[in-house]
Design a protein around this motif. Structure first.
Motif, PDB file in Angstrom:
ATOM      1  N   THR B  87      -3.338  11.987   4.701  1.00 22.32           N
ATOM      2  CA  THR B  87      -3.798  12.757   3.544  1.00 22.32           C
ATOM      3  C   THR B  87      -3.956  14.235   3.863  1.00 22.32           C
ATOM      4  N   ALA B  88      -4.058  15.011   2.782  1.00 21.06           N
ATOM      5  CA  ALA B  88      -4.500  16.405   2.852  1.00 21.06           C
ATOM      6  C   ALA B  88      -5.832  16.488   2.094  1.00 21.06           C
ATOM      7  N   PRO B  89      -6.639  17.509   2.382  1.00 22.27           N
ATOM      8  CA  PRO B  89      -7.894  17.654   1.634  1.00 22.27           C
ATOM      9  C   PRO B  89      -7.625  17.673   0.127  1.00 22.27           C
ATOM     10  N   GLY B  90      -8.498  16.992  -0.613  1.00 25.31           N
ATOM     11  CA  GLY B  90      -8.354  16.948  -2.067  1.00 25.31           C
ATOM     12  C   GLY B  90      -7.565  15.762  -2.579  1.00 25.31           C
ATOM     13  N   ASP B  91      -6.882  15.056  -1.688  1.00 26.54           N
ATOM     14  CA  ASP B  91      -6.092  13.895  -2.112  1.00 26.54           C
ATOM     15  C   ASP B  91      -6.992  12.757  -2.604  1.00 26.54           C
ATOM     16  N   THR B  92      -6.371  11.853  -3.331  1.00 30.84           N
ATOM     17  CA  THR B  92      -7.025  10.613  -3.765  1.00 30.84           C
ATOM     18  C   THR B  92      -6.621   9.470  -2.847  1.00 30.84           C
ATOM     19  N   VAL B  93      -7.579   8.642  -2.472  1.00 24.96           N
ATOM     20  CA  VAL B  93      -7.296   7.423  -1.692  1.00 24.96           C
ATOM     21  C   VAL B  93      -8.063   6.275  -2.328  1.00 24.96           C
ATOM     22  N   ALA B  94      -7.553   5.065  -2.181  1.00 25.06           N
ATOM     23  CA  ALA B  94      -8.171   3.898  -2.825  1.00 25.06           C
ATOM     24  C   ALA B  94      -8.559   2.856  -1.782  1.00 25.06           C
ATOM     25  N   TYR B  95      -9.691   2.217  -1.997  1.00 24.22           N
ATOM     26  CA  TYR B  95     -10.194   1.191  -1.069  1.00 24.22           C
ATOM     27  C   TYR B  95     -10.653  -0.034  -1.858  1.00 24.22           C
ATOM     28  N   LEU B  96     -10.415  -1.204  -1.278  1.00 24.14           N
ATOM     29  CA  LEU B  96     -11.059  -2.437  -1.739  1.00 24.14           C
ATOM     30  C   LEU B  96     -12.211  -2.704  -0.781  1.00 24.14           C
ATOM     31  N   ASN B  97     -13.404  -2.907  -1.317  1.00 28.51           N
ATOM     32  CA  ASN B  97     -14.575  -3.124  -0.463  1.00 28.51           C
ATOM     33  C   ASN B  97     -15.017  -4.579  -0.522  1.00 28.51           C
ATOM     34  N   THR B  98     -14.733  -5.318   0.546  1.00 27.02           N
ATOM     35  CA  THR B  98     -15.040  -6.753   0.561  1.00 27.02           C
ATOM     36  C   THR B  98     -15.906  -7.146   1.745  1.00 27.02           C
ATOM     37  N   TRP B 101     -16.845  -4.249   7.216  1.00 25.95           N
ATOM     38  CA  TRP B 101     -15.814  -3.436   7.847  1.00 25.95           C
ATOM     39  C   TRP B 101     -15.131  -2.531   6.846  1.00 25.95           C
ATOM     40  N   SER B 102     -14.813  -3.067   5.660  1.00 25.43           N
ATOM     41  CA  SER B 102     -14.196  -2.162   4.677  1.00 25.43           C
ATOM     42  C   SER B 102     -15.192  -1.096   4.244  1.00 25.43           C
ATOM     43  N   ALA B 103     -16.472  -1.434   4.170  1.00 22.47           N
ATOM     44  CA  ALA B 103     -17.481  -0.436   3.787  1.00 22.47           C
ATOM     45  C   ALA B 103     -17.538   0.700   4.813  1.00 22.47           C
ATOM     46  N   VAL B 118     -13.157   3.495  -4.942  1.00 27.89           N
ATOM     47  CA  VAL B 118     -13.318   2.086  -4.575  1.00 27.89           C
ATOM     48  C   VAL B 118     -12.912   1.262  -5.796  1.00 27.89           C
ATOM     49  N   VAL B 119     -11.730   0.674  -5.729  1.00 28.10           N
ATOM     50  CA  VAL B 119     -11.169   0.049  -6.935  1.00 28.10           C
ATOM     51  C   VAL B 119     -11.693  -1.362  -7.170  1.00 28.10           C
ATOM     52  N   ALA B 120     -12.277  -1.957  -6.145  1.00 23.44           N
ATOM     53  CA  ALA B 120     -12.976  -3.235  -6.342  1.00 23.44           C
ATOM     54  C   ALA B 120     -14.062  -3.303  -5.283  1.00 23.44           C
ATOM     55  N   ASP B 121     -15.240  -3.759  -5.688  1.00 26.66           N
ATOM     56  CA  ASP B 121     -16.384  -3.753  -4.775  1.00 26.66           C
ATOM     57  C   ASP B 121     -17.105  -5.089  -4.887  1.00 26.66           C
ATOM     58  N   GLU B 122     -17.120  -5.830  -3.817  1.00 27.65           N
ATOM     59  CA  GLU B 122     -17.709  -7.170  -3.828  1.00 27.65           C
ATOM     60  C   GLU B 122     -19.104  -7.185  -3.201  1.00 27.65           C
ATOM     61  N   ALA B 123     -19.722  -6.019  -3.058  1.00 34.45           N
ATOM     62  CA  ALA B 123     -21.047  -5.969  -2.430  1.00 34.45           C
ATOM     63  C   ALA B 123     -22.063  -6.796  -3.208  1.00 34.45           C
ATOM     64  N   ALA B 124     -21.932  -6.822  -4.549  1.00 33.69           N
ATOM     65  CA  ALA B 124     -22.907  -7.531  -5.377  1.00 33.69           C
ATOM     66  C   ALA B 124     -22.954  -9.030  -5.061  1.00 33.69           C
ATOM     67  N   SER B 125     -21.862  -9.561  -4.516  1.00 27.88           N
ATOM     68  CA  SER B 125     -21.827 -10.994  -4.158  1.00 27.88           C
ATOM     69  C   SER B 125     -22.336 -11.209  -2.738  1.00 27.88           C
ATOM     70  N   SER B 126     -22.942 -10.172  -2.136  1.00 26.70           N
ATOM     71  CA  SER B 126     -23.270 -10.203  -0.708  1.00 26.70           C
ATOM     72  C   SER B 126     -22.019 -10.510   0.118  1.00 26.70           C
ATOM     73  N   TYR B 127     -20.920  -9.991  -0.345  1.00 30.44           N
ATOM     74  CA  TYR B 127     -19.640 -10.123   0.366  1.00 30.44           C
ATOM     75  C   TYR B 127     -19.249 -11.580   0.615  1.00 30.44           C
TER      76      TYR B 127
END
Lengths: 360, 360
Positions: B87-98, B101-103, B118-127
């Motif tokens: 990436t360069a500064p200012g770019d967009t990046v996407a993560y799935l948080n499950t 380690w992903s966090a 963060v396009v999907a985040d499963e933290a609410a399920s306690s992963y």
């Protein structure tokens, strides 16, 4: 059938350490597991790492206000880690350039928006000298003065600890650490890749004075953040466990063999023997200024480079390996780290004498 | 006397690999030196590293337009290396948080002046879940979509390869790599710490599609610069030589045992056996959504946590080690990587059945 291995690194290790590691590689301390297979957070490995650190501290006499970190990426990773941890953008930093490794450290520092001042530069000598003591001055607003006490490639070594005034002294001690006593309190930070005197490649030891912690840039990769690594006992993530285990075995081997005082005497005798043989002959030449000669890495050339290949073949046949010089220097290089016994240096000198007698 | 070692990493290794390494630890290939003691630039080690890479490529079916890098610092170093290289500064990046380690990968990316989505985040399920296939959308201007195919701590695994459209897919495959066939061509970059299925800690393998090279930021530490490391065959500085050597032995062991197809069948059978035992009992519970269950890391709890300590003591006595769950999840965790034979899983299931019968 073991040989005398003059590799510059990874380098010869003490045979008792290798034999111990081999004997317990499938069953460590009666656990039914290899040390390679255990969790770094399990109590057995935590104790192993703590013992490695404690033994290294005893052997080196590391003062209490210094932290010892076990990191990865070699000394090269710290070429970035040091400016990232110790500076802010716009700061001044000072470097002594005495060889290819210090030059690489300078180059990496330039990536971090710093005023990089090279206060002494020995490139003009083809890196065969070190600056004379007192011949350079360090800007007192510098965040640190970085130098390389021993340059592995050029075989050039400082015979003194540079006076940096109030500026933190930072040393890449990769190829000299543990070779003799060292007054750690003179330094702000000492770092060293393990693969010469401390163990295998893949481990870099950083010894840092506590007051230098706490100022890492936010862009520092967490694995290079000394403050966070220190707070996590170097286990923010999985450390290179086997290398830490071997470092512990080597630290005990040093302690069992008289510590750094005895090691320094042995290393001085080994270096004197080899340089003596080179100087006594017109056939062999060491290019380094006498007061800057390394105890650990001894480059030498043959009067006729056309004989280099024959010299190396004969050495190999005599059980003397890895003597080929670095491609940038040519000729030969004998690295004679702690694990090289004086018998190995004597065998090399005997071979050199024979070769000269028959081929010169 | 070897045990069945359920450590999450560093983890059990194939016994033939350990025995081979032990047998040649003081004399490698008749050289009179250990593989730990040879120069990484010597022809023997260069051949060893080239063979490790070639064998890994064959086993995984890595296409020709991908580079294989041997780096240090664990997967955690790549949490920084990926944004710095891609990436360069200012770019967009996407993560799935499950999971944890992903966090951590997300947290590190936030240091680099990016729009981190963060396009999907499963933290609410306690992963304990993964997002359903097709349930999230990836911004098509993102430089990459990062995900963790298997989360070691939560024991949560994707049953599919996420569709990122034209965005490069980046995977932290530390705890799933080599466990079954994988279509590398679906990915822009795959990286993995070695200490689960590939060898010891201290080595991180990065497999990157060539078209993603050439855009590292100038502030990238050189040891994390994929382009420079690729140009130097991962030997810009000294690599973790022993870990590379062990990776080669393990890749050959995989090849000799049927490759990833056979490994996948074995691992599926092992997981079915263990989950079957957990599901058949009211005494043991696995918290993970069924379609997201990991083949490699199986957390389970006892109906009465007061029995946890007894369960672990009895297991240890039965030669079943490192079953204690991660402190953030509690209970037990059995990691059943490639080197764990089905006999080990059967021994665990038998022990669980006995324990329940006598203590429930």
């Amino acid at each position: 059938m073991r040989v005398y291995n003059f590799s510059a690194g990874p380098a010869q290790l003490p045979l008792p350490v290798l034999e111990r590691a081999a004997s317990e590689l499938t069953d460590w301390s009666g656990s039914g597991m290899s040390v390679l297979e255990v969790s770094h957070r399990g109590k057995d490995f935590v104790a192993c790492a703590a013992d490695a650190e404690a033994t290294l501290r005893r052997v080196m006499g590391v003062p209490e206000d210094y932290r010892v970190l076990f990191l990865q990426g070699g000394a090269t990773a710290q070429f970035a880690g040091i400016p990232l941890n110790l500076t802010a953008p716009g700061d001044t930093v000072a470097y002594l350039n005495t060889g290819q490794w210090s030059a690489k450290a300078v180059e990496q520092a330039r990536a971090y928006d710093l005023d990089v001042v090279v206060v002494a530069d020995e490139a003009a000598s083809s890196y065969t000298t070190t600056p004379e003591e007192g011949s350079f001055s360090v800007p007192q607003d510098a965040r640190y003065l970085h130098y390389t006490p021993n340059e592995t490639i050029g075989g050039v070594e400082f015979g003194y600890v540079p006076d940096a005034g109030d500026v933190a002294l930072v040393a890449d001690a990769s190829s000299t650490i543990l070779s003799r006593p060292l007054d750690v309190s003179r330094y702000g930070l000492i770092y060293a890749g393990a693969q010469k005197n401390m163990g295998p490649s893949g481990l870099c030891v950083v010894i840092v004075r506590e007051d230098l912690l706490g100022r890492a840039r936010t862009t520092t990769p967490v694995v290079l953040d000394y403050t966070r690594m220190s707070a996590a006992d170097s286990m923010l993530n999985t450390p290179p466990t086997f290398a830490v285990y071997l470092l512990g075995l080597i630290a005990h081997w040093l302690e069992d063999n008289g510590g750094l005082e005895a090691m320094g005497e042995r290393n001085r005798a080994k270096a004197e023997l080899l340089y003596g043989a080179v100087d006594a002959s017109d056939f062999y030449t060491n290019p380094v200024q006498e007061r800057s000669r390394s105890w650990m890495n001894v480059p030498f050339t043959l009067a006729d480079p056309a004989l280099d290949a024959d010299f190396l073949l004969g050495a190999q046949a005599a059980g003397l390996t890895n003597l080929k010089g670095h491609r940038s220097v040519g000729g030969m290089r004998a690295s004679i780290y702690n694990a090289m016994p004086i018998e190995g240096v004597q065998a090399l000198v005997d071979y050199m004498t024979d070769f000269e007698a028959t081929r010169a």
